[in-house]
Design a protein around this motif. Sequence first.
Motif, mmCIF file in Angstrom:
data_model
loop_
_atom_site.group_PDB
_atom_site.id
_atom_site.type_symbol
_atom_site.label_atom_id
_atom_site.label_comp_id
_atom_site.label_asym_id
_atom_site.label_seq_id
_atom_site.Cartn_x
_atom_site.Cartn_y
_atom_site.Cartn_z
ATOM 1 N N GLY A 136 0.808 -1.213 0.000
ATOM 2 C CA GLY A 136 0.000 0.000 0.000
ATOM 3 C C GLY A 136 0.840 1.261 0.000
ATOM 4 N N LYS A 137 0.185 2.368 -0.265
ATOM 5 C CA LYS A 137 0.872 3.658 -0.360
ATOM 6 C C LYS A 137 1.190 4.260 1.012
ATOM 7 C CE LYS A 137 -1.064 4.744 -4.894
ATOM 8 N NZ LYS A 137 -1.878 5.670 -5.705
ATOM 9 N N ASP A 138 0.427 3.875 2.029
ATOM 10 C CA ASP A 138 0.628 4.447 3.360
ATOM 11 C C ASP A 138 1.551 3.544 4.181
ATOM 12 O OD1 ASP A 138 0.405 6.071 5.551
ATOM 13 O OD2 ASP A 138 -1.590 5.364 6.130
ATOM 14 N N TRP A 139 2.797 3.415 3.710
ATOM 15 C CA TRP A 139 3.710 2.439 4.299
ATOM 16 C C TRP A 139 4.656 3.040 5.335
ATOM 17 C CZ3 TRP A 139 8.454 4.390 3.331
ATOM 18 C CH2 TRP A 139 8.610 5.186 2.205
ATOM 19 N N TYR A 140 4.686 4.356 5.471
ATOM 20 C CA TYR A 140 5.711 4.993 6.309
ATOM 21 C C TYR A 140 5.676 4.579 7.792
ATOM 22 C CZ TYR A 140 8.486 8.565 8.627
ATOM 23 O OH TYR A 140 9.400 9.214 9.413
ATOM 24 N N PRO A 141 4.523 4.594 8.485
ATOM 25 C CA PRO A 141 4.524 4.197 9.902
ATOM 26 C C PRO A 141 5.017 2.766 10.117
ATOM 27 C CG PRO A 141 2.505 5.353 9.360
ATOM 28 C CD PRO A 141 3.199 5.056 8.056
#
Length: 306
Positions: A278-283
């Motif tokens: 997914g695109k929201d992988w930072y955390p």
Amino acid sequence: MSISRSLVLTLAGNRVVTSFVSKYGMKLGASRFVAGESLEEAVRFVSEINKEGLIVTLDHLGESVYTKEEAIAATDESVRIFEAIAESGVNSNVSVKLTQLGLDIDPEFCFENMDRIAAKAKECNNFVRIDMEDTPRLEVTIDIFNRLLAKYGKAHIGLVIQSYLYRAVDDVAKLGENQVNLRIVKGAYKEPAAVAFPEKSEVDDNYVRLVQNHLLSGCYTAIATHDETIIHILKKWIKENHIDDNLYEFQMLYGVRNGLQRDLVKEGYKVRVYTPYGKDWYPYFTRRIAERPANALFILKNFFKN
């Protein structure tokens, strides 16, 4: 060069660091831990890894959302994962985080979204695991899980317990009364000493205790660790106590200890690879760095190669 876990978690919240890593991280090395930004990429990965005897848990990355529209979109994506698994025939189940489904907006709204996902898991004869987040959200997570467990049963829904929490032993014992399928992890959130063991050795000892207690209760246990010492201890204990092989599996993260994953498969163990996309992988990515800060050096080396 030594980088502490605390420092990594602190830097992860810095806006400049967040902006930089979010822009360049996948190119620099985040793809080592994240199997692409789309579901299609993730399913292709699962298909390939299944050929090596590994099974998978797919997780669409994302945590706290701020609108109901975002939470509904995340719910829709989880439903779509089950449909993609069924259509492709790959061997995978699904993991979700309740904050991604609106837990911080309204727990009852979150329950309704999670109910949709659990219903789809049952419809597809599959399984969904609710991930555990930080302690302020622990009680409500267990409450929502228990409501869904009563409705859909242990064959279709499970939970995660973190061994760095003092209360984990009691939680495992209570959940074991309902034969809950548990994934035991050490824990990756920054927690105060008032609720969590401060020393690694204490976390490790509690981890082994939790797995042993749950298996002795006859409950299915996902042994989620990359710690070879703990794996060796539990393999030996399982053999000595004649634990049924159908009661457990080893779990590891995509991109971490790949060789060990395959070695365990060769030894005949069931091994599941937790595979986020997914695109929201930072955390998620920053927690992997925090768990093993040496991974930060891997990212820096890739940066200077470009």
